[in-house]
Write a protein that holds these residues in place. Structure first.
Motif, mmCIF file in Angstrom:
data_model
loop_
_atom_site.group_PDB
_atom_site.id
_atom_site.type_symbol
_atom_site.label_atom_id
_atom_site.label_comp_id
_atom_site.label_asym_id
_atom_site.label_seq_id
_atom_site.Cartn_x
_atom_site.Cartn_y
_atom_site.Cartn_z
ATOM 1 N N ASP A 5 65.486 22.577 -11.816
ATOM 2 C CA ASP A 5 64.733 23.059 -12.977
ATOM 3 C C ASP A 5 63.851 24.201 -12.487
ATOM 4 O O ASP A 5 62.824 23.986 -11.842
ATOM 5 C CB ASP A 5 63.892 21.906 -13.547
ATOM 6 N N SER A 7 61.920 26.115 -13.911
ATOM 7 C CA SER A 7 60.568 26.256 -14.470
ATOM 8 C C SER A 7 59.542 25.473 -13.649
ATOM 9 O O SER A 7 58.344 25.716 -13.761
ATOM 10 C CB SER A 7 60.545 25.802 -15.931
ATOM 11 N N THR A 8 60.019 24.550 -12.811
ATOM 12 C CA THR A 8 59.086 23.781 -11.980
ATOM 13 C C THR A 8 58.848 24.448 -10.627
ATOM 14 O O THR A 8 58.074 23.954 -9.814
ATOM 15 C CB THR A 8 59.622 22.361 -11.703
ATOM 16 N N SER A 10 57.522 27.574 -8.439
ATOM 17 C CA SER A 10 56.603 28.705 -8.559
ATOM 18 C C SER A 10 57.308 30.019 -8.245
ATOM 19 O O SER A 10 58.212 30.073 -7.402
ATOM 20 C CB SER A 10 55.420 28.511 -7.608
ATOM 21 N N THR A 11 56.902 31.073 -8.918
ATOM 22 C CA THR A 11 57.439 32.407 -8.621
ATOM 23 C C THR A 11 56.482 33.182 -7.716
ATOM 24 O O THR A 11 56.676 34.365 -7.475
ATOM 25 C CB THR A 11 57.644 33.199 -9.934
ATOM 26 N N HIS A 160 63.673 34.783 -7.735
ATOM 27 C CA HIS A 160 63.049 33.981 -8.802
ATOM 28 C C HIS A 160 61.791 34.677 -9.336
ATOM 29 O O HIS A 160 60.757 34.706 -8.679
ATOM 30 C CB HIS A 160 62.711 32.607 -8.209
ATOM 31 N N SER A 162 59.064 35.643 -12.681
ATOM 32 C CA SER A 162 58.513 35.095 -13.926
ATOM 33 C C SER A 162 58.755 36.086 -15.065
ATOM 34 O O SER A 162 58.933 37.292 -14.837
ATOM 35 C CB SER A 162 57.018 34.835 -13.780
ATOM 36 N N GLU A 163 58.743 35.550 -16.266
ATOM 37 C CA GLU A 163 58.973 36.395 -17.440
ATOM 38 C C GLU A 163 57.867 37.459 -17.550
ATOM 39 O O GLU A 163 58.127 38.605 -17.928
ATOM 40 C CB GLU A 163 58.999 35.495 -18.687
ATOM 41 N N TRP A 194 66.287 35.334 -22.047
ATOM 42 C CA TRP A 194 65.687 34.789 -20.815
ATOM 43 C C TRP A 194 66.050 33.320 -20.582
ATOM 44 O O TRP A 194 66.519 32.939 -19.511
ATOM 45 C CB TRP A 194 64.167 34.967 -20.873
ATOM 46 N N ASP A 195 65.835 32.487 -21.595
ATOM 47 C CA ASP A 195 66.055 31.047 -21.403
ATOM 48 C C ASP A 195 67.523 30.718 -21.158
ATOM 49 O O ASP A 195 67.844 29.814 -20.381
ATOM 50 C CB ASP A 195 65.540 30.256 -22.616
ATOM 51 N N ARG A 198 68.269 31.622 -17.638
ATOM 52 C CA ARG A 198 67.716 30.644 -16.699
ATOM 53 C C ARG A 198 68.590 29.389 -16.661
ATOM 54 O O ARG A 198 68.897 28.868 -15.591
ATOM 55 C CB ARG A 198 66.271 30.303 -17.061
ATOM 56 N N GLU A 202 70.563 27.936 -13.433
ATOM 57 C CA GLU A 202 70.349 26.560 -12.964
ATOM 58 C C GLU A 202 71.683 25.832 -12.792
ATOM 59 O O GLU A 202 71.915 25.128 -11.813
ATOM 60 C CB GLU A 202 69.471 25.790 -13.966
#
Lengths: 253, 253
Positions: A5, A7-8, A10-11, A160, A162-163, A194-195, A198, A202
């Protein structure tokens, strides 16, 4: 298969890492990478394939410059995979990729790669999910072939981002004259997905047999610090030797 | 996996087949193959890959001439795979092969192929049995990729020759001035490994996912008769259509 995942993850760099010290170590490692690259070319026993993937403006070009920029040009190639040509479309998706893989004694860096064929094409629904499954199986078989049949070290990096940082990077391309050439309206449109991107990343990362390194890239210095570490350790792991002296060498027939 | 025993399969035509009638049918089929080939090029929806394998002097060149000789040169390519070059040796065994696969709208004939890498190299012990297993798995994955990702029809032929007929064919190359150029001492040496080659072929044919056609070739006219039949039926099975009229066509951008 381990699901991930993003989103968990960090960027950003850890708060307690000293940037100056990290940059000093990056320079040392980059120089050591170039030495080991010379040995790779001399020894001619291994091939090295580096795959760079990531959202638009995630810093693939910069990674190329900063991690491999000290290497001599001989035995080093960077390959950009753009929109396929008509001839490339008339072949299977790995056709143009297989042509470009490293020979023994060579390091090749893919700036984008065969993974685009299960990312952008999937996000836009240009291929079916069945096609995605088959392509992922083909990719795994292909990478295995490079490993066992040509002694290829494969290093895959997901940059990786971030948006929010992507917005900043894309804005810089509009504002700074030296970055205008990188601007493309299409990048802003792709950002809407974006989503979906991602999720596609993944899935692909989870189903790849050769593992991915996930590199937080919001701060470019941290990207360089991590990537030089991974590349250097991998090259050291090859335990290369300078070839013995050969006298009376003649041309092979 | 069905094991096969090539020694139980005749290398000759059935006694009751009339040669004149067979040759008449062969000519008709060959002409019809060339018509369907034109349609393949026009339609540009399928790729066709023909693989020819067999012992030395089993008539691969003759098969090329007699089965595909009526086809127009555009959209047709014959590729000979000889001893790999130094550059080819520095890559995985499928690298030089993948480059040459047919585009959509093209028919390509491999005179020898990637199968040599699990035949001659195995017979001479240049690769381990583990390497053979991996290569056969890679070949199956590779052929599957060509099928699903580029709509490729794959036709594989094993030209099945008797040991006695090989001797005659090889002797002709010594005796007839027009065949001198085909003579090679190496062919006589490889002949010593006849049984090992046969065993290697039997194994590869059994473990291939895309099936092989086993063609008795002691009489060349029968080879042509059978091969034109198989190729013609396979091309007809594609159910190709002439493309519709397009008006106001502009260059694609």
């Amino acid at each position: 298969m381990t699901r991930i995942d993003l989103s968990t993850i960090s960027t950003r760099a850890p708060e307690d890492l000293d940037r100056d010290e990290a940059e000093r170590q990056t320079r040392e490692r980059s120089s050591r990478i170039s030495e080991l690259h010379r040995q790779l070319v001399a020894e001619k026993e291994h091939a090295v394939l580096v795959v760079l993937q990531g959202m638009d403006a995630s810093g693939k070009d910069g990674a190329l410059r900063n991690v491999f920029g000290d290497c001599a040009p001989y035995g080093l190639r960077a390959v950009n995979f753009r929109k396929p040509t008509e001839e490339e479309f008339d072949h299977d998706f790995l056709w143009r990729v297989h042509k470009e893989v490293p020979a023994q004694g060579e390091m090749v860096i893919f700036n984008r790669s065969h993974y685009e064929d299960v990312l952008i094409q999937r996000v836009h629904g240009w291929i079916t999910e069945e096609q995605v499954d088959r392509r992922i199986a083909s990719i795994n078989a292909f990478e295995k072939l490079l490993q066992y049949d040509n002694n290829t070290l494969i290093l895959k990096f997901y940059l990786h981002l971030s948006e929010e940082q992507q917005r900043e990077e894309l804005m810089e391309r509009v504002v700074e004259p030296e970055k205008h050439y990188k601007h493309s309206d299409a990048d802003w449109r792709e950002r809407e997905h974006w989503d979906e991107y991602r999720a596609a990343y993944e899935d692909v990362i989870a189903r790849s047999e050769v593992p991915w390194h996930i590199i937080p890239v919001d701060q470019r210095w941290y990207r360089n610090y991590l990537m030089t570490d991974i590349v250097l350790q991998a090259l050291e792991g090859l335990e290369m030797k300078w070839p013995e002296l050969v006298t009376n060498r003649t041309w092979k027939v």
